[in-house]
Enzyme design. Structure first.
Site, PDB file in Angstrom:
ATOM      1  N   SER A 183     -35.600  30.096 -38.901  1.00 31.48           N
ATOM      2  CA  SER A 183     -36.380  31.150 -38.765  1.00 31.48           C
ATOM      3  C   SER A 183     -35.373  32.412 -37.541  1.00 31.48           C
ATOM      4  O   SER A 183     -36.134  33.426 -37.931  1.00 31.48           O
ATOM      5  CB  SER A 183     -37.039  30.800 -37.387  1.00 31.48           C
ATOM      6  OG  SER A 183     -35.714  29.977 -36.388  1.00 31.48           O
ATOM      7  N   HIS A 211     -41.459  28.134 -40.783  1.00 34.77           N
ATOM      8  CA  HIS A 211     -41.938  29.881 -40.858  1.00 34.77           C
ATOM      9  C   HIS A 211     -42.045  30.204 -42.436  1.00 34.77           C
ATOM     10  O   HIS A 211     -42.187  30.932 -43.303  1.00 34.77           O
ATOM     11  CB  HIS A 211     -40.862  30.528 -41.063  1.00 34.77           C
ATOM     12  CG  HIS A 211     -40.431  31.331 -39.545  1.00 34.77           C
ATOM     13  ND1 HIS A 211     -40.999  32.192 -38.749  1.00 34.77           N
ATOM     14  CD2 HIS A 211     -39.806  29.721 -38.338  1.00 34.77           C
ATOM     15  CE1 HIS A 211     -40.555  32.123 -37.847  1.00 34.77           C
ATOM     16  NE2 HIS A 211     -39.720  31.321 -37.102  1.00 34.77           N
ATOM     17  N   LYS A 242     -47.748  30.649 -36.758  1.00 33.21           N
ATOM     18  CA  LYS A 242     -47.059  31.721 -37.251  1.00 33.21           C
ATOM     19  C   LYS A 242     -48.401  31.887 -38.372  1.00 33.21           C
ATOM     20  O   LYS A 242     -48.953  33.070 -38.020  1.00 33.21           O
ATOM     21  CB  LYS A 242     -46.222  31.523 -37.494  1.00 33.21           C
ATOM     22  CG  LYS A 242     -44.765  30.977 -36.052  1.00 33.21           C
ATOM     23  CD  LYS A 242     -43.690  30.771 -36.622  1.00 33.21           C
ATOM     24  CE  LYS A 242     -42.831  30.277 -35.592  1.00 33.21           C
ATOM     25  NZ  LYS A 242     -41.569  29.374 -35.263  1.00 33.21           N
TER      26      LYS A 242
END
Ligand SMILES: *Cc1c(COP(=O)(O)O)cnc(C)c1O
Length: 395
Positions: A183, A211, A242
């Site tokens: 990340s 991610h 996310k």
């Protein structure tokens, strides 16, 4: 006289401030969108994890409202007692089909997913081979398990093989764990090679794709899809907080494991289920991703454009191969000042320093999103250019 029992906190806070590491937390006063109101100012949002712009998407909001009407606001129980609603199971089935996984179990967050799965698979006497840059939630999951943690060099299959050759035999059971997308740097684990080595040394294999979920793979199906390792990786942790734009986490993988977690995962057994609104919004996100790759395609188009322009301006943006764009600045005070001046220019991009990144590697982390128009990206680039020149970061 009584001693000041809280002096250690005052000293630590003073030290953080001294080193420019004290975090000034900004307040968001509008939905997460391209232009977001932050601390009273409308600014270009270049730092949320809203990769696909789903956090304020009409379809997700509509689904959440309908779920509140149908199921109310709270689950009122942990999953294993009275908190499993039909929509929790629907989300898990939909995610499994979307990702091409045998099974999926959902959790309240990605952080919880890591705390859930690692202690269920290894315990005292077992070994965990962990990439040295793994996310804090993996590290905490590892610590909770009481297994021994052996770090291997970052994204280095040969380094992994070396530590396995040296130490695998000390442990009855062992697992190799890596972030999928890292990340802070935006690089991706060489999953195919690491998986093959883990197999050879008789280790379970787990990837945390927080991610990569909604970003990598065909139409955002994640890192296992990106490498075509379906059915082979034992555990793929994902987040719904996310790219999915809501809040939640999941574990995809072999059904034997995902079913076992319903018996053994402590956040599943001892913390209340995700809310109906969150779960329904996540299902709507899967709908959108299955219908079209448009958002994922636009995310990558924006990423290519922004990175090429940042390089052309002379910024060091590291070795990222994903929409995560670290703008490397070195010392934390410079990164903080850069972020402050960007904010004055109408751009919201936070600086990150130790302990989020190693000392001396402070940066601004730009997060590209499908919700940004070309004109937004150009606005951001111009602000970076002005501040970069003013602070002597670029010529
Ligand atoms: C963000 C992140 C998490 C945590 O996910 P949440 O859903 O926000 O709790 C876990 N692992 C990695 C690698 C992450 O980047």
């Amino acid at each position: 006289m009584a001693t000041n029992k809280l002096a250690f906190i005052e000293e630590d806070v003073a030290a953080l401030k001294d080193q420019g590491l004290y975090i000034n937390i900004r307040t968001i006063q509008s939905p997460q969108q391209a232009w977001t109101v932050v601390d009273g100012k409308k600014v270009l949002n270049l730092c949320s994890n809203n990769y696909l712009g789903l956090a304020n998407h009409p379809r997700l909001k509509e689904a959440a409202k309908r779920a509140i009407e149908q199921y109310g606001v709270g689950p009122a129980a942990v999953r294993s007692i009275a908190g499993t609603m039909d929509i929790h199971l629907e989300l898990e089935e939909r995610l499994a089909r979307f990702k091409g996984a045998e099974g999926v179990i959902s959790f309240q967050s990605g952080f919880y997913a890591n705390l859930a799965v690692i202690p269920a698979l290894v315990e005292r006497g077992d070994g965990i081979f962990s990439d040295e840059l793994n996310h804090a939630s993996i590290i905490d999951g590892c610590r909770l398990s009481r297994a021994e943690i052996v770090r291997f060099p970052h994204c280095d299959p040969a380094g992994l093989e070396k530590v396995l050759a040296e130490r695998r035999k000390e442990f009855r059971r062992a697992i190799v764990i890596t972030d999928g997308v890292f990340s802070m740097d935006g690089d991706i684990a060489p999953l195919d090679k690491e998986y093959e080595i883990a197999e050879r040394y008789d280790c379970l294999f787990m990837v945390d794709d927080a991610h990569g979920e909604g970003v990598l793979g065909r139409g955002g199906r994640g890192i296992v899809d990106h490498y075509g390792l379906h059915g082979r990786v034992d555990v793929e942790v994902g987040t719904l907080s996310k790219a999915f734009g809501v809040v939640g986490g999941c574990v995809a993988g072999k059904k034997l494991i995902t079913d076992y977690l319903r018996q053994r995962a402590r956040p599943f057994l001892f913390s209340s289920a995700a809310t109906p609104a969150d779960v329904a919004a996540c299902i709507a996100a899967v709908d959108l991703l299955e219908e079209s790759t448009e958002l994922v395609d636009r995310l990558w188009e924006n990423t290519r454009f922004f990175k090429a322009e940042m390089r052309r301006l002379g910024f060091d943006i590291g070795a990222s191969v994903t929409p995560i764009t670290p703008v490397m600045l070195g010392e934390a005070p410079l990164a903080k000042e850069f972020s402050r001046q960007l904010f004055e220019e109408g751009v919201f991009a936070m600086s990150l320093g130790f302990p989020t990144v190693p000392r001396g590697k402070a940066r601004i982390r730009v997060m590209i999103s499908a919700m940004l128009e070309r004109s937004d990206l150009e606005y951001g680039l111009q602000a970076f250019e002005r501040v970069g020149k003013r602070l002597g970061v670029i010529a």
